[in-house]
Design a protein around this motif. Structure first.
Motif, PDB file in Angstrom:
ATOM      1  N   LYS A 186     -60.175 -56.334 -17.927  1.00 31.56           N
ATOM      2  CA  LYS A 186     -60.571 -55.096 -17.273  1.00 31.56           C
ATOM      3  C   LYS A 186     -61.020 -54.152 -18.382  1.00 31.56           C
ATOM      4  O   LYS A 186     -60.248 -53.803 -19.268  1.00 31.56           O
ATOM      5  CB  LYS A 186     -59.378 -54.526 -16.514  1.00 31.56           C
ATOM      6  CG  LYS A 186     -59.699 -53.249 -15.793  1.00 31.56           C
ATOM      7  CD  LYS A 186     -58.546 -52.873 -14.895  1.00 31.56           C
ATOM      8  CE  LYS A 186     -58.783 -51.497 -14.314  1.00 31.56           C
ATOM      9  NZ  LYS A 186     -57.669 -51.109 -13.441  1.00 31.56           N
ATOM     10  N   SER A 246     -52.097 -58.673 -17.193  1.00 34.47           N
ATOM     11  CA  SER A 246     -50.997 -57.777 -16.860  1.00 34.47           C
ATOM     12  C   SER A 246     -50.465 -57.151 -18.141  1.00 34.47           C
ATOM     13  O   SER A 246     -50.209 -57.857 -19.117  1.00 34.47           O
ATOM     14  CB  SER A 246     -49.894 -58.584 -16.162  1.00 34.47           C
ATOM     15  OG  SER A 246     -48.612 -58.131 -16.539  1.00 34.47           O
ATOM     16  N   ILE A 247     -50.322 -55.840 -18.140  1.00 33.80           N
ATOM     17  CA  ILE A 247     -49.809 -55.144 -19.319  1.00 33.80           C
ATOM     18  C   ILE A 247     -48.417 -55.657 -19.668  1.00 33.80           C
ATOM     19  O   ILE A 247     -48.101 -55.914 -20.830  1.00 33.80           O
ATOM     20  CB  ILE A 247     -49.791 -53.617 -19.091  1.00 33.80           C
ATOM     21  CG1 ILE A 247     -51.224 -53.079 -18.984  1.00 33.80           C
ATOM     22  CG2 ILE A 247     -49.030 -52.907 -20.211  1.00 33.80           C
ATOM     23  CD1 ILE A 247     -51.318 -51.603 -18.617  1.00 33.80           C
ATOM     24  N   ILE A 248     -47.586 -55.830 -18.644  1.00 31.22           N
ATOM     25  CA  ILE A 248     -46.205 -56.248 -18.907  1.00 31.22           C
ATOM     26  C   ILE A 248     -46.169 -57.646 -19.529  1.00 31.22           C
ATOM     27  O   ILE A 248     -45.489 -57.880 -20.527  1.00 31.22           O
ATOM     28  CB  ILE A 248     -45.356 -56.201 -17.618  1.00 31.22           C
ATOM     29  CG1 ILE A 248     -45.186 -54.739 -17.174  1.00 31.22           C
ATOM     30  CG2 ILE A 248     -43.995 -56.861 -17.829  1.00 31.22           C
ATOM     31  CD1 ILE A 248     -44.379 -54.551 -15.907  1.00 31.22           C
ATOM     32  N   ASP A 249     -46.931 -58.585 -18.972  1.00 30.31           N
ATOM     33  CA  ASP A 249     -46.948 -59.945 -19.520  1.00 30.31           C
ATOM     34  C   ASP A 249     -47.456 -59.938 -20.958  1.00 30.31           C
ATOM     35  O   ASP A 249     -46.912 -60.623 -21.828  1.00 30.31           O
ATOM     36  CB  ASP A 249     -47.850 -60.861 -18.685  1.00 30.31           C
ATOM     37  CG  ASP A 249     -47.266 -61.134 -17.307  1.00 30.31           C
ATOM     38  OD1 ASP A 249     -46.127 -60.699 -17.050  1.00 30.31           O
ATOM     39  OD2 ASP A 249     -47.957 -61.765 -16.490  1.00 30.31           O
ATOM     40  N   GLY A 307     -53.682 -51.481 -23.110  1.00 36.59           N
ATOM     41  CA  GLY A 307     -52.520 -51.059 -22.316  1.00 36.59           C
ATOM     42  C   GLY A 307     -51.232 -51.501 -22.996  1.00 36.59           C
ATOM     43  O   GLY A 307     -50.306 -50.709 -23.206  1.00 36.59           O
ATOM     44  N   ASP A 355     -50.493 -49.757 -26.272  1.00 34.54           N
ATOM     45  CA  ASP A 355     -49.881 -48.442 -26.103  1.00 34.54           C
ATOM     46  C   ASP A 355     -48.390 -48.537 -25.775  1.00 34.54           C
ATOM     47  O   ASP A 355     -47.576 -47.797 -26.328  1.00 34.54           O
ATOM     48  CB  ASP A 355     -50.621 -47.653 -25.025  1.00 34.54           C
ATOM     49  CG  ASP A 355     -50.151 -46.210 -24.968  1.00 34.54           C
ATOM     50  OD1 ASP A 355     -50.125 -45.564 -26.033  1.00 34.54           O
ATOM     51  OD2 ASP A 355     -49.778 -45.742 -23.881  1.00 34.54           O
ATOM     52  N   THR A 356     -48.003 -49.448 -24.884  1.00 35.22           N
ATOM     53  CA  THR A 356     -46.577 -49.535 -24.542  1.00 35.22           C
ATOM     54  C   THR A 356     -45.773 -50.091 -25.721  1.00 35.22           C
ATOM     55  O   THR A 356     -44.638 -49.680 -25.957  1.00 35.22           O
ATOM     56  CB  THR A 356     -46.342 -50.406 -23.285  1.00 35.22           C
ATOM     57  OG1 THR A 356     -46.997 -51.674 -23.446  1.00 35.22           O
ATOM     58  CG2 THR A 356     -46.885 -49.732 -22.037  1.00 35.22           C
ATOM     59  N   THR A 388     -44.055 -43.595 -20.636  1.00 37.59           N
ATOM     60  CA  THR A 388     -44.426 -44.840 -19.956  1.00 37.59           C
ATOM     61  C   THR A 388     -43.184 -45.523 -19.419  1.00 37.59           C
ATOM     62  O   THR A 388     -42.051 -45.132 -19.716  1.00 37.59           O
ATOM     63  CB  THR A 388     -45.145 -45.799 -20.930  1.00 37.59           C
ATOM     64  OG1 THR A 388     -45.697 -46.903 -20.186  1.00 37.59           O
ATOM     65  CG2 THR A 388     -44.197 -46.388 -21.964  1.00 37.59           C
ATOM     66  N   PHE A 389     -43.401 -46.548 -18.651  1.00 40.26           N
ATOM     67  CA  PHE A 389     -42.372 -47.521 -18.325  1.00 40.26           C
ATOM     68  C   PHE A 389     -42.302 -48.468 -19.515  1.00 40.26           C
ATOM     69  O   PHE A 389     -43.325 -48.959 -19.972  1.00 40.26           O
ATOM     70  CB  PHE A 389     -42.754 -48.282 -17.052  1.00 40.26           C
ATOM     71  CG  PHE A 389     -41.842 -49.431 -16.734  1.00 40.26           C
ATOM     72  CD1 PHE A 389     -40.620 -49.227 -16.113  1.00 40.26           C
ATOM     73  CD2 PHE A 389     -42.213 -50.734 -17.047  1.00 40.26           C
ATOM     74  CE1 PHE A 389     -39.785 -50.292 -15.820  1.00 40.26           C
ATOM     75  CE2 PHE A 389     -41.379 -51.808 -16.754  1.00 40.26           C
ATOM     76  CZ  PHE A 389     -40.168 -51.584 -16.134  1.00 40.26           C
TER      77      PHE A 389
END
Lengths: 131, 364
Positions: B17, B32-35, B222, B225-226, B312-313
């Protein structure tokens, strides 16, 4: 534009919710496009059961890693059930937004409001503009 | 018109994306940002950081000049050593944060993409009349960041540089897949890893080769950043900018007061003398579902005392984390404040940074 699922038998809002109307009950959720735009959903503040809601009133929030969005009720009525599974596992909405990822059921109070919602065809047109 | 990195097509092939970022079209995520985040913490993630700016300073007075325009002390660098530093305004405000590489003929300054043009003009405006040559190499360099505990294992077979001998914040020149490269043990994730500078036309081939490893997955802005936020690293434009100074930002360690004159020194000495008024802090929200976001207000009781600069989360800690500035007397660990998250005051507690303490990054 990426391919987003837009089932034919649902009604849609401009804020990217869907509603499946069966008699006086509407099941609601967010669209494939909405979940894709939000990305990984980490928390959903569900509407309260028994609360009375107006059409397009904010009834909850959806938190993703990077962003947060309000959830709007596509129709007026009373919330009769919420998908409790989403409290534990909100990512269901990412994986299956129109099925297991439904958010709430509403007993609708004004069936005429369904006409204010978008058809699948109109929603596809909206997506072509925004996506 | 958005600029494209040498990997633009590769990102599209991978289904990324794409979003506008600092004037570039960049991948914010692939799946996926989390993955992607968790993959970097456990294995190795590959980031396109070709948007970063590179400014080269050469010439007989290069050291003297870099020392004058940066806050840290480049004289302490040995050949191929790297340091974190800042450019400062006369009043001590931060123009940018950067990496300073000491190379064969001078220095390479690696700056934030969003500031490349501003930084380059500022550096040019302050250049000495003689003895320095300054070039903006930003369009002539591709950059990859391979980050994660398995980064060395993945990269070693592809390079003639002995990575086992490369310490944290050191660099070396060599070949990666036979291409000329500058490789440094640096990063922005809290994990061990490398940043690899290549010619633009060589970048894509190396990118695809690294992705062939079963340990490597592409990671977007993404996750970048996290990951950095879990480490409490500053992001320029969020946590530091021209209105913040290094002392209140907790960057005193990259201000070398003991070296000669540098831009911003006088102001910082005065600020140090008078004492800082506010301080950058990290906090966790008490309710894990309460996720702080940039610009939300921080309260102590009824009084607004600051603002969230990043929030953030946290995929690793599975809760809301944030940073912001509060008055110095409230900045102690354990202090309970609240954050106005969309009209609801959520309890937050100041904690020590980094938030995530298991990072494999090599300590200097």
């Amino acid at each position: 534009m990426p391919e987003y699922k837009v089932p034919e038998d649902l009604k849609y809002t401009k804020e990217h919710e869907w509603a499946k109307v069966e008699g006086d009950i509407a099941t609601i959720g967010i669209t494939d496009y909405a979940q894709s735009e939000l990305g990984d959903i980490v928390y959903i503040e569900l509407p309260k059961v028994d609360s009375e809601v107006g059409q397009m009133a904010p009834i909850g929030t959806i938190e993703a890693v990077k962003t947060v969005a309000d959830l709007y009720s596509p129709l007026s009525g009373k919330i009769i059930e919420v998908n409790e599974k989403l409290s534990q596992n909100p990512s269901i909405v990412n994986n299956d937004p129109y099925g297991e990822g439904w958010i709430a059921k509403i007993r609708i109070s004004n069936p005429d409001e369904v006409e204010n919602l978008l058809s699948a065809e109109d929603y596809m047109k909206l997506l072509e503009e925004v996506a | 018109m958005l600029k494209k990195t040498p990997l633009n097509e590769a990102h599209r092939k991978l289904g990324a994306k794409m979003v506008p970022f600092a004037g570039f079209e960049m991948p914010v995520l692939y799946r996926s940002i989390i993955d992607e985040h968790l993959w970097v913490r456990e294995k190795a993630g590959l980031f396109d950081v070709s948007h970063m700016g590179e400014i080269e300073v050469r010439g007989p007075r290069a050291l003297e000049f870099v020392s004058y325009i940066t806050s840290n002390d480049p004289a302490k660098l040995e050949l191929f050593q790297v340091q974190y530093s800042t450019f400062l305004k006369d009043d001590g405000g931060i123009i940018d944060d950067l990496l300073v590489y000491r190379l064969e003929n001078g220095f390479l300054l690696v700056v934030n993409a969003s500031n490349t043009e501003k930084d380059f003009s500022w550096v040019m405006d302050h250049r000495f009349p003689d003895g320095v040559t300054i070039r903006n190499l930003s369009d002539e360099v591709g950059e990859l960041a391979l980050q994660g505990p398995l980064a060395e294992e993945v990269l070693q077979p592809l390079t003639d540089i002995d990575l086992s001998k490369m310490g944290y914040y050191w660099a070396a020149r060599g070949k990666v897949m036979g291409k000329d490269a500058l490789v440094s043990r640096t990063g922005y994730t809290g994990e061990d890893g490398f940043e690899i500078y290549l010619a633009p036309q060589d970048t894509e081939e190396v990118f695809w080769k690294l992705l062939e490893s079963e340990h490597v997955k592409p990671a977007g802005l993404g996750a970048r950043d996290t990951l950095r936020l879990e480490m409490g690293y500053c992001l320029y434009g969020n946590d530091i900018d021209e209105t913040t100074n290094p002392l209140e930002a907790g960057l005193r360690w990259i201000v070398a007061f003991d070296k000669g004159d540098f831009i911003g020194k006088e102001a910082l000495l005065r600020i140090k003398e008078e004492g800082i008024r506010r301080k950058r802090i990290g906090f966790v929200t008490e309710a894990p579902r309460a996720i702080p976001r940039q610009h939300q207000k921080i309260y102590q009781g009824e009084a607004e005392v600051g603002e969230v600069t990043s929030g953030t989360f946290s995929p690793s800690l599975k809760r809301g984390i944030g940073m912001g500035y509060v008055p110095k007397n409230m900045a102690k660990r354990g202090t309970r404040l609240s954050v106005d998250i969309r009209g609801k005051k959520e309890v937050a507690e100041i904690v020590g940074l980094p938030f995530y303490k298991e990072g494999t990054v090599k300590k200097p």
